[in-house]
Design a protein around this motif. Structure first.
Motif, PDB file in Angstrom:
ATOM      1  N   TYR A 392       0.834  -1.196   0.000  1.00 61.51           N
ATOM      2  CA  TYR A 392       0.000   0.000   0.000  1.00 61.51           C
ATOM      3  C   TYR A 392       0.874   1.254   0.000  1.00 61.51           C
ATOM      4  O   TYR A 392       1.819   1.368   0.802  1.00 61.51           O
ATOM      5  N   ASP A 393       0.560   2.183  -0.871  1.00 63.08           N
ATOM      6  CA  ASP A 393       1.097   3.540  -0.823  1.00 63.08           C
ATOM      7  C   ASP A 393      -0.109   4.469  -0.884  1.00 63.08           C
ATOM      8  O   ASP A 393      -0.845   4.473  -1.882  1.00 63.08           O
ATOM      9  N   PHE A 394      -0.300   5.264   0.168  1.00 61.85           N
ATOM     10  CA  PHE A 394      -1.553   6.020   0.242  1.00 61.85           C
ATOM     11  C   PHE A 394      -1.355   7.358   0.944  1.00 61.85           C
ATOM     12  O   PHE A 394      -0.371   7.574   1.664  1.00 61.85           O
ATOM     13  N   LYS A 406      -1.667  13.395  10.594  1.00 58.15           N
ATOM     14  CA  LYS A 406      -1.397  12.580   9.412  1.00 58.15           C
ATOM     15  C   LYS A 406      -2.116  13.068   8.166  1.00 58.15           C
ATOM     16  O   LYS A 406      -1.707  12.750   7.048  1.00 58.15           O
ATOM     17  N   ILE A 407      -3.203  13.798   8.333  1.00 57.92           N
ATOM     18  CA  ILE A 407      -3.982  14.261   7.181  1.00 57.92           C
ATOM     19  C   ILE A 407      -3.078  14.999   6.192  1.00 57.92           C
ATOM     20  O   ILE A 407      -2.291  15.858   6.568  1.00 57.92           O
ATOM     21  N   GLY A 408      -3.191  14.624   4.917  1.00 56.32           N
ATOM     22  CA  GLY A 408      -2.406  15.281   3.884  1.00 56.32           C
ATOM     23  C   GLY A 408      -0.970  14.808   3.809  1.00 56.32           C
ATOM     24  O   GLY A 408      -0.137  15.478   3.196  1.00 56.32           O
ATOM     25  N   THR A 409      -0.659  13.657   4.413  1.00 58.26           N
ATOM     26  CA  THR A 409       0.685  13.095   4.331  1.00 58.26           C
ATOM     27  C   THR A 409       0.625  11.713   3.687  1.00 58.26           C
ATOM     28  O   THR A 409      -0.411  11.054   3.677  1.00 58.26           O
ATOM     29  N   ASP A 411       1.764   7.692   3.337  1.00 56.48           N
ATOM     30  CA  ASP A 411       2.120   6.596   4.229  1.00 56.48           C
ATOM     31  C   ASP A 411       2.168   5.306   3.412  1.00 56.48           C
ATOM     32  O   ASP A 411       1.771   5.277   2.245  1.00 56.48           O
ATOM     33  N   HIS A 412       2.632   4.245   4.032  1.00 53.60           N
ATOM     34  CA  HIS A 412       2.712   2.960   3.334  1.00 53.60           C
ATOM     35  C   HIS A 412       2.700   1.826   4.353  1.00 53.60           C
ATOM     36  O   HIS A 412       3.027   2.000   5.528  1.00 53.60           O
ATOM     37  N   THR A 413       2.298   0.650   3.888  1.00 53.15           N
ATOM     38  CA  THR A 413       2.345  -0.565   4.698  1.00 53.15           C
ATOM     39  C   THR A 413       2.273  -1.757   3.760  1.00 53.15           C
ATOM     40  O   THR A 413       2.046  -1.599   2.548  1.00 53.15           O
ATOM     41  N   GLY A 448      -9.657   1.781   0.192  1.00 51.55           N
ATOM     42  CA  GLY A 448     -10.544   2.776   0.781  1.00 51.55           C
ATOM     43  C   GLY A 448     -10.500   2.760   2.291  1.00 51.55           C
ATOM     44  O   GLY A 448     -10.511   3.811   2.941  1.00 51.55           O
ATOM     45  N   GLU A 449     -10.455   1.573   2.888  1.00 54.15           N
ATOM     46  CA  GLU A 449     -10.388   1.462   4.346  1.00 54.15           C
ATOM     47  C   GLU A 449      -9.100   2.050   4.891  1.00 54.15           C
ATOM     48  O   GLU A 449      -9.104   2.781   5.885  1.00 54.15           O
ATOM     49  N   ILE A 450      -7.998   1.725   4.262  1.00 51.55           N
ATOM     50  CA  ILE A 450      -6.707   2.032   4.880  1.00 51.55           C
ATOM     51  C   ILE A 450      -6.379   3.521   4.858  1.00 51.55           C
ATOM     52  O   ILE A 450      -5.610   4.009   5.672  1.00 51.55           O
ATOM     53  N   ARG A 451      -6.987   4.273   3.946  1.00 49.06           N
ATOM     54  CA  ARG A 451      -6.738   5.717   3.895  1.00 49.06           C
ATOM     55  C   ARG A 451      -7.813   6.517   4.605  1.00 49.06           C
ATOM     56  O   ARG A 451      -7.697   7.716   4.753  1.00 49.06           O
ATOM     57  N   TYR A 452      -8.861   5.822   5.047  1.00 50.61           N
ATOM     58  CA  TYR A 452     -10.049   6.539   5.483  1.00 50.61           C
ATOM     59  C   TYR A 452      -9.963   7.052   6.908  1.00 50.61           C
ATOM     60  O   TYR A 452     -10.424   8.141   7.211  1.00 50.61           O
ATOM     61  N   THR A 453      -9.399   6.269   7.817  1.00 48.03           N
ATOM     62  CA  THR A 453      -9.480   6.650   9.224  1.00 48.03           C
ATOM     63  C   THR A 453      -8.240   6.246  10.003  1.00 48.03           C
ATOM     64  O   THR A 453      -7.507   5.345   9.613  1.00 48.03           O
ATOM     65  N   ARG A 454      -8.018   6.870  11.095  1.00 51.28           N
ATOM     66  CA  ARG A 454      -6.767   6.767  11.847  1.00 51.28           C
ATOM     67  C   ARG A 454      -6.389   5.330  12.208  1.00 51.28           C
ATOM     68  O   ARG A 454      -7.242   4.496  12.480  1.00 51.28           O
ATOM     69  N   ASN A 455      -5.092   5.078  12.184  1.00 52.06           N
ATOM     70  CA  ASN A 455      -4.481   3.818  12.605  1.00 52.06           C
ATOM     71  C   ASN A 455      -4.850   2.615  11.741  1.00 52.06           C
ATOM     72  O   ASN A 455      -4.574   1.478  12.114  1.00 52.06           O
ATOM     73  N   SER A 456      -5.463   2.848  10.583  1.00 53.88           N
ATOM     74  CA  SER A 456      -5.815   1.716   9.729  1.00 53.88           C
ATOM     75  C   SER A 456      -4.584   0.956   9.261  1.00 53.88           C
ATOM     76  O   SER A 456      -4.651  -0.244   8.990  1.00 53.88           O
ATOM     77  N   GLU A 457      -3.452   1.647   9.148  1.00 58.46           N
ATOM     78  CA  GLU A 457      -2.239   0.963   8.699  1.00 58.46           C
ATOM     79  C   GLU A 457      -1.725  -0.035   9.731  1.00 58.46           C
ATOM     80  O   GLU A 457      -0.861  -0.864   9.437  1.00 58.46           O
TER      81      GLU A 457
END
Length: 666
Positions: A392-394, A406-409, A411-413, A448-457
């Protein structure tokens, strides 16, 4: 109540078995299946409780959408919600159907919204395999697979059909398909459908235009097939409303949300029997969905390659690999200073601002698999293993539920997972088979899940071990399919809804278990066909904060019964009955409110008449007794009285509705 229902269900199954006097032609056991291996096999040789709905059955039912087509399939719960169809296979919650049950179109993973208004005239058949697909498809085959097989260009000089349907609540559909041979080897077909699904609530509107092109080039011992679909949708759909609104008028939509999008779907398949004992298959898909009024376009690229080698006469080995690139594109990729959603400045007004960057959020999945099938006397043994790597790159979206830092940054996992299948199938007679299967399946977060809300990564992958035992046979003139299963799910991924918000919307609730039974019987008495199905599911969270809770929005019981009678070879009438038991609110994972979603039943009727000149007439009435029930119930913020209050809200199901159709085939 449950004991009485179980007894009644078993008596119905027993009665259909006992009525027959003569053997049937056993055609259901020899129906071809492609979903389990992507190469043809039969129902009898498939170690799963499979259901097949043919194009002819769909046509005779007078169904207007996939909800009506699939609602009687054992193990499957299907409903409508805001213009989208929601699937649930074996108790994984229909509201999250795109996450736990794999929906495929010609073997390509798709979303439920993508096929919600798929013209039924373009469907060749539908194969439903509860608990299947873990090795062949991998990610998301937790509940099983619903594979829709679309029609191909036909080997005829010239053919086609024209159809028109109408109904109440603004329902309508019109379209055509026509095909012809360009050469002896090149077949083509074009089609168009304009559909307006039922806009039941006031002010709702659903409209879709669907243009299709199909081509097939015939090879010696193979073919090359191309399909292209362009779709345009424009919808205005209502939202869930508090009971004081829906009690006054169940057709009150609350507030209308608007959506509009265009999509292009390209599909290419190459199939070739290289040698008598060696088959090759490759297919790929490119899908792009451009949205208006909502954040983010969708782009999906998918490809699969398989090779089947037959050895020692009837044994065979299948090896393959696939690739999925799932992408969400934001409207703007410009880095800028913007207001953080859900924040306010020191005066409590405009909101805090920060420098934000946005770009494409991408999930790339690589899979490789091996399946081996050994036939020995009356025994069939299947072994399969699969390994997947998801990267994931999001970019964290600008949403109030996200971590403001984290908004507007970017991340990856990444995740690595494997699937397994071990099964034994015993053909104990000329018509019967019994099977025992073990599967290990998994699912990772959607993009969609992983970018949507905090700590999803930080989510752990959801894994599941299933043991299933079943039998399929003809008893006199009755086809019977019975299956029982135990599913142990580790680190189940669940989504909560405010006000029970705990700091992240998507989270692992712990381990869960599901124990179930599925029974189906179809009995033939001359021109009369009777069918019934029983699905029972016991489900619980077995550890963690919600240990002992039942899974929300999942009923324990589903029972169906139906009858079709051929008055003449051209005139068929039918009726079916569907029952769901009580369940919990979607967001009530703690079971604090009790089984507040009450059970319900509905009755439907249909009629089909085929003239000798190629014209057919269909009629269908859904929910004849106008039963009032809800597709969804749960807490959300209520703004209907001018202030924000958390209140239980409902999405009412459609009331009595009818459909009339006419089709001409040439």
């Amino acid at each position: 109540m449950n004991k009485k229902l179980l007894l009644a269900s078993l008596l119905v199954c027993a009665s259909t078995v006992s009525l027959g006097k003569e053997n049937s032609n056993f055609i259901k056991l020899e129906d071809s299946v492609i979903t389990t291996e992507n190469f043809e096999t039969t129902v009898r040789d498939t170690p799963a409780n499979i259901s097949i709905i043919t194009g002819e059955q769909i046509e005779k039912s007078g169904a207007k959408d996939l909800v009506q087509v699939l609602q009687n399939v054992p193990g499957v719960s299907v409903k409508r919600y805001a213009g989208t169809i929601k699937f649930d296979i074996r108790g994984l919650n229909s509201m999250y159907s795109d996450r736990n049950s794999l929906i495929t179109l010609d073997g390509v993973p798709v979303s439920a919204s993508q096929i919600s208004n798929l013209p039924l005239e373009s469907i060749s058949k539908i194969e439903v395999i509860p608990g299947g697909g873990a090795v062949l498809y991998g990610d998301k085959a937790i509940g099983g697979v619903v594979n829709i097989v679309s029609k191909s260009a036909m080997d005829k000089n010239f053919y086609g059909n024209v159809y028109l349907e109408t109904g109440n609540y603004h329902y309508g559909k019109k379209g055509f398909d026509t095909g012809f041979k360009v050469t002896d080897k090149l077949l083509t077909e074009v089609g168009f459908t304009n559909s307006n699904p039922s806009a039941w609530r006031h002010g709702e509107k659903y409209e879709k235009n669907d243009a299709r092109f199909r081509a097939k080039y015939l090879l010696e011992n193979g073919d090359i097939e191309f399909k292209y679909t362009h779709s345009e949708d424009e919808n205005r759909s209502g939202v869930a409303v508090p009971r004081y609104v829906s009690d006054n008028d169940r057709r009150d939509p609350g507030k209308l949300s608007r959506s509009k999008h265009k999509s292009d779907d390209y599909y290419l398949k190459y199939r070739k029997e290289i040698q008598k004992d060696l088959e090759f298959l490759a297919y790929g898909n490119f899908y792009e969905n451009k949205r208006s009024y909502r954040d983010g376009d969708d782009v999906r690229k998918y490809g699969k390659v398989q090779l089947k080698k037959t050895y020692m006469d009837s044994n065979y080995l299948i090896v393959g690999m696939d690739y999925l690139d799932d992408e969400i594109k934001p409207y703007e990729k410009i880095a800028k200073i913007d207001v953080i959603a859900g924040t306010t400045d020191s005066n409590g007004e405009n909101g805090k601002k920060k420098y934000m960057e946005f770009g494409n959020s991408v999930k790339k999945n690589y899979g490789i698999f091996v399946m081996n099938k050994i036939n020995y006397d009356k025994f069939q043994f299947t072994q399969g293993i699969r390994y997947d790597k998801a990267k994931y790159d999001f970019y964290w979206r600008n949403g109030s539920l996200n971590d403001h830092n984290k908004i507007g940054t970017k991340d990856h996992t990444k995740y690595g997972n494997y699937s397994l299948e071990l099964s034994g199938n015993y053909l104990y007679s000329d018509t019967g088979s019994t099977y025992l299967t073990y599967t290990r399946a998994f699912r990772t977060p959607t993009i969609g899940e992983i970018r949507y809300t905090r700590n999803s990564e930080k989510l752990k992958p959801q894994t599941q071990d299933t043991i299933e035992l079943g039998v399929k046979d003809f008893v006199y003139n009755t086809y019977v399919s019975l299956g029982t299963f135990y599913k142990w799910t580790q680190d189940e991924i669940y989504s909560t809804i405010p006000p029970e918000f705990t700091g992240m919307v998507n989270y692992n609730i712990g381990d869960t278990k599901r124990i179930g039974f599925e029974g189906f019987a179809e009995h033939y008495i001359g021109n009369l066909t009777l069918n019934t199905s029983v699905t029972y599911l016991h489900h619980k969270v077995t550890d963690g904060k919600y240990k002992g809770s039942y899974i929300p929005s999942v009923p324990n019981w589903k029972v169906t019964a139906g009858a079709n009678y051929d008055i003449t070879s051209q005139f068929t009438v039918g009726a079916d009955w569907l029952y769901y038991s009580n369940s919990y609110d979607l967001d009530d994972i703690a079971n604090e409110r009790g089984e507040t979603v009450k059970g319900y039943y509905i009755v439907n009727m249909s009629a089909y008449y085929k003239f000798n000149n190629g014209i057919t007439l269909t009629a269908r009435i859904e929910n004849i007794f106008d039963k009032k029930y809800d597709e969804y119930a749960g807490y959300w913020d209520d703004k209907y009285e001018g202030q924000k209050i958390n209140r239980r809200q409902y999405y009412p199901a459609i009331g009595r509705n009818y459909t009339l159709g006419i089709e001409y085939k040439f």
